[in-house]
Design a protein around this motif. Structure first.
Motif, PDB file in Angstrom:
ATOM      1  N   ARG A 245     -57.537  81.752 106.919  1.00 45.08           N
ATOM      2  CA  ARG A 245     -57.891  81.419 108.301  1.00 45.08           C
ATOM      3  C   ARG A 245     -57.378  82.459 109.283  1.00 45.08           C
ATOM      4  NH1 ARG A 245     -56.562  74.877 108.088  1.00 45.08           N
ATOM      5  NH2 ARG A 245     -58.400  74.285 106.859  1.00 45.08           N
ATOM      6  N   LEU A 246     -56.124  82.907 109.059  1.00 41.61           N
ATOM      7  CA  LEU A 246     -55.576  83.925 109.948  1.00 41.61           C
ATOM      8  C   LEU A 246     -56.422  85.194 109.897  1.00 41.61           C
ATOM      9  CD1 LEU A 246     -53.461  85.348 111.706  1.00 41.61           C
ATOM     10  CD2 LEU A 246     -52.158  85.805 109.615  1.00 41.61           C
ATOM     11  N   LEU A 247     -56.757  85.662 108.664  1.00 48.13           N
ATOM     12  CA  LEU A 247     -57.505  86.906 108.526  1.00 48.13           C
ATOM     13  C   LEU A 247     -58.907  86.775 109.093  1.00 48.13           C
ATOM     14  CD1 LEU A 247     -56.327  87.990 104.963  1.00 48.13           C
ATOM     15  CD2 LEU A 247     -55.620  88.938 107.165  1.00 48.13           C
ATOM     16  N   LEU A 248     -59.544  85.609 108.933  1.00 45.98           N
ATOM     17  CA  LEU A 248     -60.869  85.409 109.540  1.00 45.98           C
ATOM     18  C   LEU A 248     -60.787  85.511 111.058  1.00 45.98           C
ATOM     19  CD1 LEU A 248     -62.341  82.521 107.362  1.00 45.98           C
ATOM     20  CD2 LEU A 248     -63.282  84.823 107.614  1.00 45.98           C
ATOM     21  N   LEU A 249     -59.788  84.851 111.661  1.00 47.47           N
ATOM     22  CA  LEU A 249     -59.622  84.919 113.107  1.00 47.47           C
ATOM     23  C   LEU A 249     -59.262  86.328 113.541  1.00 47.47           C
ATOM     24  CD1 LEU A 249     -59.578  83.412 115.772  1.00 47.47           C
ATOM     25  CD2 LEU A 249     -57.201  82.777 115.337  1.00 47.47           C
ATOM     26  N   PHE A 250     -58.391  87.001 112.764  1.00 51.93           N
ATOM     27  CA  PHE A 250     -57.993  88.372 113.093  1.00 51.93           C
ATOM     28  C   PHE A 250     -59.207  89.293 113.068  1.00 51.93           C
ATOM     29  CE2 PHE A 250     -55.015  91.836 113.400  1.00 51.93           C
ATOM     30  CZ  PHE A 250     -55.624  92.881 112.715  1.00 51.93           C
ATOM     31  N   CYS A 251     -60.062  89.173 112.026  1.00 50.04           N
ATOM     32  CA  CYS A 251     -61.235  90.041 111.911  1.00 50.04           C
ATOM     33  C   CYS A 251     -62.262  89.737 112.987  1.00 50.04           C
ATOM     34  CB  CYS A 251     -61.855  89.900 110.522  1.00 50.04           C
ATOM     35  SG  CYS A 251     -60.848  90.657 109.227  1.00 50.04           S
ATOM     36  N   LYS A 252     -62.354  88.456 113.375  1.00 48.79           N
ATOM     37  CA  LYS A 252     -63.280  88.112 114.455  1.00 48.79           C
ATOM     38  C   LYS A 252     -62.845  88.763 115.756  1.00 48.79           C
ATOM     39  CE  LYS A 252     -65.603  84.119 116.499  1.00 48.79           C
ATOM     40  NZ  LYS A 252     -65.684  82.634 116.501  1.00 48.79           N
ATOM     41  N   MET A 253     -61.534  88.701 116.050  1.00 46.42           N
ATOM     42  CA  MET A 253     -61.022  89.348 117.269  1.00 46.42           C
ATOM     43  C   MET A 253     -61.131  90.870 117.164  1.00 46.42           C
ATOM     44  SD  MET A 253     -57.707  87.014 118.217  1.00 46.42           S
ATOM     45  CE  MET A 253     -57.428  88.027 119.673  1.00 46.42           C
ATOM     46  N   LEU A 254     -60.872  91.393 115.947  1.00 47.33           N
ATOM     47  CA  LEU A 254     -60.983  92.835 115.756  1.00 47.33           C
ATOM     48  C   LEU A 254     -62.421  93.301 115.960  1.00 47.33           C
ATOM     49  CD1 LEU A 254     -59.775  95.548 114.988  1.00 47.33           C
ATOM     50  CD2 LEU A 254     -60.054  94.929 112.574  1.00 47.33           C
ATOM     51  N   GLY A 255     -63.394  92.496 115.484  1.00 53.01           N
ATOM     52  CA  GLY A 255     -64.798  92.855 115.688  1.00 53.01           C
ATOM     53  C   GLY A 255     -65.153  92.931 117.155  1.00 53.01           C
ATOM     54  N   ARG A 256     -64.686  91.944 117.916  1.00 51.79           N
ATOM     55  CA  ARG A 256     -64.946  91.975 119.355  1.00 51.79           C
ATOM     56  C   ARG A 256     -64.254  93.168 120.006  1.00 51.79           C
ATOM     57  NH1 ARG A 256     -64.111  85.537 120.877  1.00 51.79           N
ATOM     58  NH2 ARG A 256     -65.957  84.745 119.753  1.00 51.79           N
ATOM     59  N   LEU A 257     -63.019  93.409 119.566  1.00 51.90           N
ATOM     60  CA  LEU A 257     -62.273  94.533 120.128  1.00 51.90           C
ATOM     61  C   LEU A 257     -62.974  95.852 119.817  1.00 51.90           C
ATOM     62  CD1 LEU A 257     -59.534  94.871 121.635  1.00 51.90           C
ATOM     63  CD2 LEU A 257     -58.508  95.398 119.450  1.00 51.90           C
ATOM     64  N   LEU A 258     -63.487  95.976 118.589  1.00 59.09           N
ATOM     65  CA  LEU A 258     -64.173  97.204 118.183  1.00 59.09           C
ATOM     66  C   LEU A 258     -65.455  97.400 118.975  1.00 59.09           C
ATOM     67  CD1 LEU A 258     -63.915  99.530 116.167  1.00 59.09           C
ATOM     68  CD2 LEU A 258     -65.180  98.158 114.520  1.00 59.09           C
ATOM     69  N   LEU A 259     -66.227  96.322 119.160  1.00 59.62           N
ATOM     70  CA  LEU A 259     -67.457  96.436 119.953  1.00 59.62           C
ATOM     71  C   LEU A 259     -67.131  96.780 121.409  1.00 59.62           C
ATOM     72  CD1 LEU A 259     -69.741  93.528 118.698  1.00 59.62           C
ATOM     73  CD2 LEU A 259     -70.013  95.974 118.307  1.00 59.62           C
ATOM     74  N   SER A 260     -66.094  96.139 121.949  1.00 58.29           N
ATOM     75  CA  SER A 260     -65.701  96.440 123.331  1.00 58.29           C
ATOM     76  C   SER A 260     -65.276  97.901 123.466  1.00 58.29           C
ATOM     77  CB  SER A 260     -64.571  95.505 123.761  1.00 58.29           C
ATOM     78  OG  SER A 260     -64.977  94.163 123.713  1.00 58.29           O
ATOM     79  N   HIS A 261     -64.534  98.381 122.456  1.00 56.47           N
ATOM     80  CA  HIS A 261     -64.094  99.779 122.488  1.00 56.47           C
ATOM     81  C   HIS A 261     -65.286 100.728 122.454  1.00 56.47           C
ATOM     82  CE1 HIS A 261     -62.603 103.553 120.621  1.00 56.47           C
ATOM     83  NE2 HIS A 261     -61.545 103.335 121.384  1.00 56.47           N
ATOM     84  N   ARG A 262     -66.230 100.429 121.550  1.00 57.22           N
ATOM     85  CA  ARG A 262     -67.409 101.286 121.469  1.00 57.22           C
ATOM     86  C   ARG A 262     -68.232 101.237 122.742  1.00 57.22           C
ATOM     87  NH1 ARG A 262     -69.448  99.875 115.257  1.00 57.22           N
ATOM     88  NH2 ARG A 262     -67.704 100.920 114.189  1.00 57.22           N
ATOM     89  N   LEU A 263     -68.402 100.042 123.301  1.00 62.49           N
ATOM     90  CA  LEU A 263     -69.169  99.919 124.534  1.00 62.49           C
ATOM     91  C   LEU A 263     -68.463 100.631 125.678  1.00 62.49           C
ATOM     92  CD1 LEU A 263     -71.546  98.690 126.073  1.00 62.49           C
ATOM     93  CD2 LEU A 263     -70.190  96.616 126.402  1.00 62.49           C
ATOM     94  N   MET A 264     -67.133 100.490 125.722  1.00 61.93           N
ATOM     95  CA  MET A 264     -66.385 101.149 126.791  1.00 61.93           C
ATOM     96  C   MET A 264     -66.517 102.665 126.703  1.00 61.93           C
ATOM     97  SD  MET A 264     -62.319 100.865 127.648  1.00 61.93           S
ATOM     98  CE  MET A 264     -62.502  99.160 128.135  1.00 61.93           C
ATOM     99  N   HIS A 265     -66.374 103.198 125.478  1.00 65.47           N
ATOM    100  CA  HIS A 265     -66.505 104.642 125.328  1.00 65.47           C
ATOM    101  C   HIS A 265     -67.937 105.100 125.568  1.00 65.47           C
ATOM    102  CE1 HIS A 265     -62.531 106.092 123.848  1.00 65.47           C
ATOM    103  NE2 HIS A 265     -62.362 104.782 123.649  1.00 65.47           N
ATOM    104  N   GLN A 266     -68.911 104.249 125.182  1.00 66.38           N
ATOM    105  CA  GLN A 266     -70.304 104.595 125.445  1.00 66.38           C
ATOM    106  C   GLN A 266     -70.575 104.627 126.946  1.00 66.38           C
ATOM    107  OE1 GLN A 266     -73.072 101.890 123.723  1.00 66.38           O
ATOM    108  NE2 GLN A 266     -74.872 103.016 124.391  1.00 66.38           N
ATOM    109  N   LEU A 267     -70.057 103.600 127.632  1.00 65.50           N
ATOM    110  CA  LEU A 267     -70.242 103.563 129.083  1.00 65.50           C
ATOM    111  C   LEU A 267     -69.508 104.728 129.748  1.00 65.50           C
ATOM    112  CD1 LEU A 267     -69.924  99.730 129.788  1.00 65.50           C
ATOM    113  CD2 LEU A 267     -71.997 101.124 129.734  1.00 65.50           C
ATOM    114  N   SER A 268     -68.314 105.031 129.244  1.00 65.49           N
ATOM    115  CA  SER A 268     -67.563 106.161 129.813  1.00 65.49           C
ATOM    116  C   SER A 268     -68.321 107.467 129.614  1.00 65.49           C
ATOM    117  CB  SER A 268     -66.187 106.249 129.158  1.00 65.49           C
ATOM    118  OG  SER A 268     -65.436 105.088 129.388  1.00 65.49           O
ATOM    119  N   SER A 269     -68.913 107.605 128.417  1.00 69.72           N
ATOM    120  CA  SER A 269     -69.699 108.812 128.167  1.00 69.72           C
ATOM    121  C   SER A 269     -70.918 108.877 129.087  1.00 69.72           C
ATOM    122  CB  SER A 269     -70.148 108.847 126.708  1.00 69.72           C
ATOM    123  OG  SER A 269     -69.052 108.871 125.843  1.00 69.72           O
TER     124      SER A 269
END
Length: 614
Positions: A177-201
């Motif tokens: 359960r912890l790893l599922l929740l961790f990966c779900k948050m990591l997925g959102r964090l990764l998408l946010s990071h990519r979107l932020m860098h895309q928008l910055s670019s």
């Protein structure tokens, strides 16, 4: 001491769960605090693994991401071969050419399967899992446990988190359960990071374009072009933000034209049209005029009239041309002077909710008639059960009458034989004849009395009243005694005081008769030469009870929960209604009947309200 020990163990277990929860929250909290703007993707993933490993006892972690070719590539942490070498304890387990392979296709191996299905896989013992045999050897077997968790963002698998531990069975449901929740948050964090860098670019790129244009163009045309570029960028920027929202959103002008909408709001009617050319009612309703009436109120007209947000329910066509129920929230769109020039409309699909409400309404409308139909069916079934029970009881009664009559019939036969012999030898005189006639009449009277006893026994009692359990037992044994003697079965009644209960004595005797017959069948089915049935009577403050215990083979475990069900029987010629009707009769009298096994055989306990001495 036992309670103290249990309390101590419970306290330790609670403390362990609290510590695990705090460690998990610390890992997730640390993950939320990672700065996105200052890190590249690799640094972000490394800090994410550090957040996990610093708060959890996980020694070997790695992250594999899907690239543009849909292949899994190791991004940070241990690669696949490092993981395997750690699990087998040797660097020479795999050939060199195998160790060079660092990419996995979708569906290939455990990592590829998790990436393809999006479902967590937990191997509790790699040594026992056939899919790891190719990496194992007798000298260096693969050891430990492995969990592969999909990293998901916006319902899309971005990669896989691979966690291993050298001890089999180490990971628990808590880790999953912890790893599922961790990966779900990591997925959102990764998408946010990519979107932020895309928008910055994008911002940086467009800023450079505008700066270059400003340097080259100094006149009014250049300023106009600069403004046009800026407006175009803002439109695209706004459109990209709107497209990132899952719910359909439209900006509609006063003339019903769709000025702006996101990708989720596109329908068959507006998919290929340009902004400002498609009318809202054409796109959403496939009609040629605006909505009107109380059933389908036009949100644009309502907002223009009331100048406030409103919520209405409409039927819209989606992109597949299917009619769906939607809840619309329409808010005023104002110009720079505050005048309402249109609406901003967002919609939420509520088709399932509306269909559920309609189904509930339809169910409520038909519920009464269905209840009446089912009640009638149940009454008919109960009538049939009662009729079958009566027929079965009549069969038992005829059998018992036969046992009761066997002795007087034999005596009558002997009497008639003696009369014939007396006549043949000249010994027949008036006195001998009168004595024989009197003896025959007494036997016939006894048989008639037997009929009356059986008739009274099976006659329903009209009203409840207090009666003695031992008296009811005696009446029942008078009926079935000869039958049990014929089968060499001893009926043993434990001595004791009389116990008074309240109920219908004849009905209770019929239940007791049914239980005794079942006990007799259990003993005869065991194919033994005789047996015994022990009957005990007792009481407590609220009830009196009768225990019937046989020395048969007992109740099979598979049948223990079904013996009181209608039509359930283990006998080849049984009806399966005797114990069911017994249960119904006891409940009707406010009592109960339960069954179980003892060390000797089966035991049935019949209880009724009362329980006092008469």
């Amino acid at each position: 001491m036992l309670n103290s020990s249990l309390f101590a163990e419970s306290s330790l277990e609670l403390n362990r769960h609290i510590v695990n929860l705090l460690d998990s929250l610390s890992a997730l909290y640390t993950l939320t605090g990672i700065p996105l703007g200052d890190l590249d993707e690799t640094q972000l993933l490394k800090q994410s693994l550090e957040a996990l490993m610093s708060n959890q006892d996980m020694e070997r972690c790695s992250i594999f991401l899907l690239d543009e070719h849909n292949q899994l590539t190791n991004a940070v942490g241990l690669d696949w071969h490092d993981t395997l070498r750690n699990m087998v304890g040797s660097a020479d387990t795999l050939p060199a050419e195998e160790r060079e392979k660092k990419k996995f296709n979708l569906g290939e191996g455990i990592l590829g399967r998790v990436a393809a299905t999006g479902v967590i896989e937990h191997c509790r013992s790699c040594a026992d899992d056939p899919q790891f045999k190719q990496f194992s050897s007798t000298e260096n077997p693969v050891q430990g446990a492995l969990i592969c968790v999909p990293i998901v963002g916006e319902e899309q698998v971005l990669g896989v988190l691979n966690v291993s531990y050298p001890v089999p069975g180490f990971f628990t449901l808590w880790h999953e359960r912890l790893l599922l929740l961790f990966c779900k948050m990591l997925g959102r964090l990764l998408l946010s990071h990519r979107l932020m860098h895309q928008l910055s670019s994008m911002v940086e790129q467009k800023t450079q374009e505008l700066s270059g244009a400003n340097a080259m163009l100094m006149d009014e045309v250049a300023q106009r072009q600069e403004t046009q570029h800026e407006l175009a960028y803002q439109h695209r920027f706004l459109q990209s933000i709107m497209d990132g929202i899952l719910e359909p959103i439209r900006v509609i002008g006063k003339d019903y034209r769709i000025l702006l909408q996101n990708r989720s709001a596109e329908t068959e009617g507006a998919k290929h049209g340009k902004h400002g050319e498609t009318l809202c009612y054409q796109s959403s309703h496939h009609r040629d005029r605006p909505c009107a009436g109380e059933k389908m109120q036009c949100p644009l007209a309502a907002v223009l009239q009331q100048n406030r947000p409103i919520t209405v329910v409409h039927e819209h066509f989606n992109a597949q041309g299917l009619l769906r129920y939607v809840e619309l929230l329409a808010s005023p769109l104002q110009d720079k002077n505050g005048a309402v020039v249109g609406i901003i409309e967002s919609e939420r699909d509520i088709t399932e909710r509306v269909q559920a409400e309609q189904a509930t309404q339809q169910l409520n409308e038909t519920l009464e008639s269905r209840v009446k139909t089912e009640v009638a069916k149940n009454l008919e079934n109960e009538r049939l059960l009662i009729q079958q029970a009566r027929l079965a009881a009549m069969g038992e009664m005829v059998g018992n009458i036969a046992h009761q009559w066997r002795q007087p019939i034999n005596a009558l036969g002997l009497l008639l034989g003696n009369l014939k012999d007396a006549y043949d030898y000249g010994d027949l005189n008036k006195e001998y004849l009168n004595q024989s006639v009197n003896n025959g009449q007494q036997m016939i009277q006894k048989m008639s009395t037997t009929i009356d006893d059986f008739r009274n026994f099976f006659k329903p009692t009209k009203e409840k009243y207090n009666f003695g359990l031992r008296a009811a037992i005696g009446d029942t044994l008078n009926i079935v005694g000869p039958s049990f003697e014929n089968h060499n079965i001893a009926l043993i009644v434990e001595e004791g005081e009389e116990v008074a209960v309240n109920g219908y004595p004849n009905e209770f005797s019929q239940v007791l008769l049914n239980v005794l017959n079942n006990a007799k069948d259990a003993i005869t089915d065991a194919k033994r030469a005789g047996g015994s049935i022990k009957i005990r009577v007792g009481h407590d403050d609220e009830k009196g009870w009768v225990s019937v215990q046989d020395d048969g083979e007992g109740i099979p475990a598979a049948s223990a929960t079904k013996i009181f069900d209608p039509y359930f029987t283990t006998k080849e010629e049984g009806t399966g209604i005797g114990l069911y009707m017994s249960k119904m009769i006891m409940k009707h009298m406010g009592g109960n009947i339960v069954a179980g096994n003892t060390s000797e055989g089966a035991e049935f306990v019949l209880s009724l309200p009362g329980g006092c001495s008469p």
